[in-house]
Design a protein around this motif. Structure first.
Motif: not given
Length: 216
Positions: A1-12, A87-99
């Motif tokens: 799953m890619h980041v673009e599938e779950i990210m919020n596009r309506n950014v303030i 947007p094309l980063d994998f969600v699991e890789e981004v989760a590792r960055i968060f951690y």
């Protein structure tokens, strides 16, 4: 799953010369915790969190007036440079960055411009989807040898019972590299026939492990 599938596009967003007072207002009114700071070309130059705003306010022991603090520019408290995702980063890789980085929000950048944000809440919701816990069903954990072909072998037990599998996760078994734990989320409210079949096939169940063996 890619980041673009779950990210919020309506950014303030806000700009560096906006005031801390405006940032505080935007955070409260929109019930958000982070604001990407962008320039006129929508390049991300910083990020401000609700904690940044709180930390900027003087303590009760300080003689400095709160109004003076709130009139300062966001640039004085924003975090910069900013970690970002694509947007094309994998969600699991981004989760590792968060951690690893202990962060709660990442701006998403494409062609050097802001296109969305992803938060820890987005990741938690995605975890719920991936584990199938949003679908009514049964949870079954099976200890198996770590060898090629074991997953379809165990999954065939569910197939013979015509039971759909909502999700499958693979966990390490303690510190033993010779075994893995397969975690199935099955779309059935009566897992007993599958549990009996798994035990008869010689598999060790980690969960549920308190159901009696089938009577002979």
């Amino acid at each position: 799953m890619h980041v673009e599938e779950i990210m919020n596009r309506n950014v303030i967003t806000l700009q560096p010369n906006d005031t801390i007072s405006k940032a505080h207002q935007v955070l409260v009114e929109n019930k958000i915790r982070h604001i990407p700071i962008v320039d006129d070309d929508f390049f991300v130059v910083g990020i401000v969190s609700d904690r940044d705003v709180r930390d900027a306010l003087p303590s009760k022991l300080s003689n400095e007036k709160t109004t003076n603090i709130l009139d300062r520019e966001i640039a004085t408290i924003m975090s910069s440079p900013v970690l970002t995702a694509h947007p094309l980063d994998f969600v699991e890789e981004v989760a590792r960055i968060f951690y690893d980085q202990e962060i709660a929000c990442l701006p998403v950048i494409s062609n050097e411009k802001l296109v969305g944000v992803i938060t820890e809440k987005d990741l938690l919701y995605t975890l719920i989807q991936l584990t199938g816990t949003h679908v009514q069903g049964s949870h079954i954990e099976v200890k198996v040898p770590h060898k090629p072909g074991i997953l379809p072998e165990v999954a065939s037990v569910f197939g013979k019972r015509k039971v759909n599998i909502s999700s499958v996760l693979v966990y390490p078994y303690r510190n033993d590299p010779q075994y893995k734990i397969l975690v199935f989320r099955a779309q059935t409210m009566n897992p007993l026939p599958i549990i009996r079949d798994l035990r008869e096939a010689g598999y060790e169940l980690m969960w549920p492990n308190n159901i009696p063996e089938p009577r002979v």
